[in-house]
Design an enzyme around this catalytic site. Structure first.
Site, PDB file in Angstrom:
ATOM      1  N   GLY A  42      -9.623   3.143   0.853  1.00 52.13           N
ATOM      2  CA  GLY A  42     -10.472   3.803   1.844  1.00 52.13           C
ATOM      3  C   GLY A  42     -11.957   3.659   1.577  1.00 52.13           C
ATOM      4  CD  GLU A  60      -6.662  -4.139   9.518  1.00 55.35           C
ATOM      5  OE1 GLU A  60      -6.504  -4.948   8.594  1.00 55.35           O
ATOM      6  OE2 GLU A  60      -6.417  -2.934   9.418  1.00 55.35           O
ATOM      7  CE  LYS A  61      -5.989  -2.869  19.973  1.00 58.91           C
ATOM      8  NZ  LYS A  61      -7.161  -1.972  20.278  1.00 58.91           N
ATOM      9  CB  ILE A  64      -2.378   0.165  15.363  1.00 63.03           C
ATOM     10  CG1 ILE A  64      -2.609  -1.350  15.437  1.00 63.03           C
ATOM     11  CG2 ILE A  64      -1.071   0.542  16.053  1.00 63.03           C
ATOM     12  CD1 ILE A  64      -1.526  -2.164  14.796  1.00 63.03           C
ATOM     13  NE  ARG A 122      -4.616  -1.487  -6.432  1.00 65.68           N
ATOM     14  CZ  ARG A 122      -4.193  -0.449  -5.717  1.00 65.68           C
ATOM     15  NH1 ARG A 122      -3.202   0.293  -6.159  1.00 65.68           N
ATOM     16  NH2 ARG A 122      -4.733  -0.156  -4.544  1.00 65.68           N
ATOM     17  NE  ARG A 182      -2.671   9.210  -3.609  1.00 65.15           N
ATOM     18  CZ  ARG A 182      -3.237   8.009  -3.556  1.00 65.15           C
ATOM     19  NH1 ARG A 182      -4.533   7.887  -3.785  1.00 65.15           N
ATOM     20  NH2 ARG A 182      -2.515   6.949  -3.257  1.00 65.15           N
TER      21      ARG A 182
END
Lengths: 166, 504, 504, 166
Positions: C166, C201-202, C204, C295, C341
């Site tokens: 992010g 990027e579109k 969605i 990874r 998290r």
């Protein structure tokens, strides 16, 4: 500062050079020493190796518990060491043994009486704590004196319950 | 059906049961003694009520008061945990009389299995082999026992009729020492169970203690969840348990035979809910009924981790009248689990109990690690109750992986404020015989010493010397500073309290 | 083969990797910054070496220094964890050049998948659907991006070419706001990855983020370990992950198709070791390749708990040249796992990061609970690194059981000294949409509010009032006492330091 | 001791009777109150129910965090309450807003200049901490004054970075 540090038969000559260096038997170590949250847990990095130990001070002996092993350690300066060695012989024998409560608990039974002769290994007292009955034995031959407790008594940790004299 | 459960216990098992209830959406009621106001089970429950002073007799053994609390607060069921009232048929009956569900077997089953002499006769009648011993009914006098002893043969065991957990148990090597041992066994049994009766059992040498976990519902279905190996004991107290048993191992035939015998023994007393049949297994894989524990066991988590069954939830479901969610064929043993009982005792001082405030805990975590505990940093371990305060359980795909995981977990586990037997477990896990799975019930006492010198200990002698010297040096410097300047200000107070902790 | 592993990371993942190494009998080497001398990974490793000052650039990103340490201390392999150097092809290459095994894929695979634009072309060429967006190679200027944007259509996403997690990502609703957002995205990307390049990027809508965990050995075997649902995000940071996905659920066909596509994408770059293919899945179960993380993932534990595979150990085995211990048919999904998290941030203050010394932790434990953490009571959370400091993972036989277990675990979890997002998780887990498994990647930001009033909160208003009043009363009484008598003795100092903690 | 305790719109008249009794709006509660390890975690047993809460004091407000819910609580005696209510009007408007660092970190950028007019919601400063960039916005309209930091500066928690005045 120089110390003589003893573990069992082994003796180490230790000199604390500065915050990050120590000399042990003439060999220099680079180290980083820290305690964990002001607890008696210590983290030592020495020449890259990471060690962690509990350290307790009990009756003048430093108890080091590390990687599951137990080390009783004496740390003395030269004067103290000399003194201890010279008087060791005279202190070792004679005197009184004071049976102290190793933990808080209740006296279940006292199978000895004041004035009674006991042999090393004889049960002096049975103390109950945490639902277990613990037999406390005499570490020496002698005569029971100063019997201060009876069965049913609650005792605090370290409270002296009776003594054994020559 | 009941929506609120009172947990008539304390410590890790009370916390464990509260968790199961929460996860089933049931309300929870804790009870506590004056020593336990801050205990985790009080903090975690929805409701909590004071029972009385610290001693068990005045608090956790007050069945009358507990039932009264349950009625007042509207708890429809009581879970007794283990110990305390868990195997008291009169308490189970009193619950039933008050319209409260006792999460456990029927009083009659508790009574038959609780009197160890009756239990032996009952299962023997059902065709199960029992360890040779006294078969007489009721209270036996010392004279009777002294007369029977030579017939059974030495060495033998004195065991508490109402007993369990090694309390009131004594090994007898010969007739001469027997009167003294009878006295101390009766005394301990009386203190622990309020019942000083004892019986005798032959001591089978080189035997393993292996037990079968059972679940039985009210519809008459009884299944077994594999076995547990519990041979690692000290003074007849279990210290380490495994599932499966390294002795049984791949011998699926032995496992099934033991399981089927256990099911038969339970059915002989119309057993319902969770229970355990303990066996002694000799070198030739002959197994003898020892006793049945009509309750949840301390060591149930190892079975949970290997079978995936949540035994406590299953207990509650059974008590609610549900049918077992598993059939025998659904039970697979997946991987290997080992439990270490973490006791507040000093392994370097003859395992003397240790009390005090726990000032710090760094628990091991990560994959395959489970901890069941009733304590937290800041909680005081008191002398009133059992020294078991935490269980460390690990799971691995194989026994080897489980052992390696246990090693790293024990090393990571830091508890300050009370001494614990963690170093004992570390030494044990590193011993060749434990790693090889080669041990019997007398291994710890006869063949194992925590004091034994090992090579790796010597290797770290210089490190121990360095650490002790550095700590002593800091101590001396600080002490000099305080004495010279008389500075008892904030930072010194902090330091002083720290040294007080260190000298615990 | 290597016997000593250097872990080029910190925090919970460094501790996690050290554990795997220990359980495989491998020696471990930690590296640390000046801020991390007391960190758990330093305490737990066999060896530990200082890298440099606290900022990552001067410590955990110093690949040259890390390789030098590995060579000096004889570490034969380096595990990079996630973040820091984990997806730097140049670092993997530098390891290889120094004769050190990089526990991860080949540099070429990192490079192809690391440049998101190249990755998209590569997998598209292998027949995998990708999210529509910029397909051009290399560094695109703002002018180019502003020209292409209307062609892709709004809303769209600006994403960091070197990115992940992010960072450097921005949502763009229209052309007007795009220049400003490009600036801030590039700034953040530059700060996080040392590379300010971005692509488009579109976006969605109504999509879920579902990813496939892969394992591939050097012998050419590639398998997938089911999927993970990661749609619960805030500012494009994952907060909660599950295995399996409630969207995929019983649809074994969809699971297999996604898995097979993921395997194909990995094989297109000769992938070796653990990796993850992220997909966006729309309402009609169409799925589009998003990116590959070359990874270990933060959320790997949920897959471990459901498949029983220890992914980190498997990574190490693969790096040692071993063949995979599992074939595709061995992989069963057993039960359900959910991870939260736990971040050091204040959910009631716009999720602002929170720093300070953790003075107390009572962790949830018991059945089905796993915690992966890098902290302990007494450790200071500093502003230098990611706010993620602990992961709480639960397992249940069903999703419902896992959610109930998560609820009780979150309630039990007590952390004092830093603010955490535990209350956010508590509210989330209690929301009907989460319980029903009905959410997309925008759920948290668009449909969820921690401030929303709920009935049960009002019910406890009086309790909150009572507690606050009692604390305030104690505070006033004590303060009066100290001021009046000027008594700054030991017990007062203790009390003062306690109030200082309270005002954190 | 009597207090007026306020949570949002709700007001409670609370009287602390003795160690185990409290009167809330005329209703008596039996309680048992204790802190956990001298931490700001409190355990309250009230009429049998067990509650546990974190309590923090921030800018004169008691923040109670309980069962996953957050309650900002004012606890005042009658005099304090009267004072606050009477001066609330005059304090509410005017004056300066001081932008303090909510956590330690590094100033990434300051998109405003001294003397610049800003509207409520405008970004005043971007602060990086824990690898996240946090936009700090103006809670009001006004003019930027006392700009004390620039990009690249490290700031401590609670450090005042700039002000916004009418």
């Amino acid at each position: 500062m120089r110390y003589i540090t003893t573990i069992g038969e082994r003796e180490f000559a230790v000199e604390i050079v500065d915050d990050s260096h120590i000399l042990v038997d003439g060999k220099i170590y680079e180290l980083n020493f820290d305690s964990v949250e002001d607890q008696p847990v210590y983290s030592l990095l020495v020449d890259g190796y990471s060690h962690e130990a509990y350290v307790y001070l009990v009756d003048g002996v430093w108890q080091v518990l590390m990687h599951g092993h137990f080390y009783p350690v004496m740390v003395e300066d030269e004067g103290e060491k000399r003194l201890r060695t010279s008087v060791a012989g005279s202190l070792h024998h004679g005197g009184e043994y004071h049976l102290k409560a190793p933990m808080p608990g209740m006296v279940v039974t006292v199978p000895v009486e004041e004035g009674q002769a006991v042999a090393k290994g004889d049960v002096l007292l049975v103390l109950e704590s945490m639902k277990m009955q613990n037999e406390l034995k005499s570490p020496r031959d002698g005569i029971v004196t100063h019997l201060r407790v009876k069965s049913g008594d609650r005792v605090e940790q370290h409270q002296t319950m009776l003594s054994v004299v020559d | 059906m009941f929506k609120k459960v009172l947990i008539a216990n304390r410590g890790e098992i009370a916390v464990r049961i509260i968790r199961a209830c929460r996860e089933l959406g049931l309300q929870t009621v804790a009870v506590f003694s004056e020593a336990d106001r801050r205990a985790l089970h009080v903090r975690n429950a929805d409701e909590a009520y004071l029972l009385g002073p610290a001693p068990s007799r005045e608090s956790y053994l007050r069945g009358d008061k507990i039932i009264e609390i349950a009625r007042t607060c509207g708890a429809g069921a009581i879970h007794p945990g283990y110990g305390f009232l868990a195997e008291r048929a009169d308490f189970a009956q009193a619950c039933a009389d008050s319209g409260i569900v006792f999460i456990g077997p029927k009083p009659s089953a508790i009574a038959s299995m609780g009197d160890k002499a009756v239990a032996r006769r009952t299962v023997a009648a059902a065709g199960v082999l029992v360890v040779p011993g006294t078969e007489a009914v009721g209270a036996l006098h010392d004279d009777d026992l002294l007369a029977i002893a030579p017939v059974i043969g030495f060495p033998l065991l004195i065991k508490a009729t109402a007993g369990g957990g090694g309390k009131g148990m004594r090994e007898v090597a010969n007739l001469e020492e027997m009167p003294g041992l009878l006295r101390s066994a009766r005394r301990e049994a009386e203190a622990s169970f309020g019942d000083g009766n004892v019986y005798l059992e032959k001591l089978i040498e080189g035997a393993r203690h292996i037990e079968i976990q059972l679940l039985a519902d009210q519809q008459g279905n009884t299944i077994f969840l594999g076995e547990r190996e519990c041979s690692i004991q000290r003074r007849h107290q279990k210290l380490v348990e495994e599932c499966p048993s390294p002795f049984v191992g791949e011998d699926q035939d032995l496992r099934n035979r033991m399981g089927q015998v256990a099911v038969r023994a339970a059915q002989a007393v119309d057993y319902v809910n969770a229970g355990t049949i303990e066996f002694l297994v000799d070198k030739d894989s002959n197994f003898y009924f020892l006793e049945m524990n009509t309750r949840l066991q301390v060591e149930h988590p190892v079975t949970e981790m290997v079978t995936g069954v949540d035994i406590v939830k299953e207990q509650i479901r059974i008590a609610r009248g549900r049918q077992l969610r598993y059939q025998q064929d659904d039970i697979d043993l997946n991987g290997w689990a080992i439990e270490c009982r973490i006791n507040a005792e000093d392994p370097y001082n003859n395992f003397m109990p240790s009390t005090g405030v726990i000032t710090h805990i760094t628990p091991p975590t990560g994959p395959g690690v489970r901890i069941d505990t009733g304590v937290y940093a800041g909680f005081a371990v008191t002398p009133y109750y059992d020294s078991l305060f935490t269980k460390l359980i690990v799971w691995g795909e194989t026994r080897a992986e489980a052992i390696l995981r246990l090693r790293r977990s024990l090393e990571e586990y830091k508890i300050v404020g009370v001494r614990t037997n963690i170093p004992f477990h570390q030494k044990l896990v590193d011993s060749h015989r434990f790693m090889g799975g080669q041990f019997d019930t007398r291994f710890v006492e006869e063949r194992f010493s925590i004091e034994s010198t090992e090579d790796d200990a010597d290797a770290d002698l210089d490190i121990a010397a360095i650490i002790a010297t550095l700590v002593a040096h800091r101590y001396n410097q600080r002490a000099t500073n305080i004495v010279q300047r008389g500075k008892r200000d904030a930072s010194n107070w902090k330091w002083i309290s720290r040294w007080e902790r260190m000298q615990h």
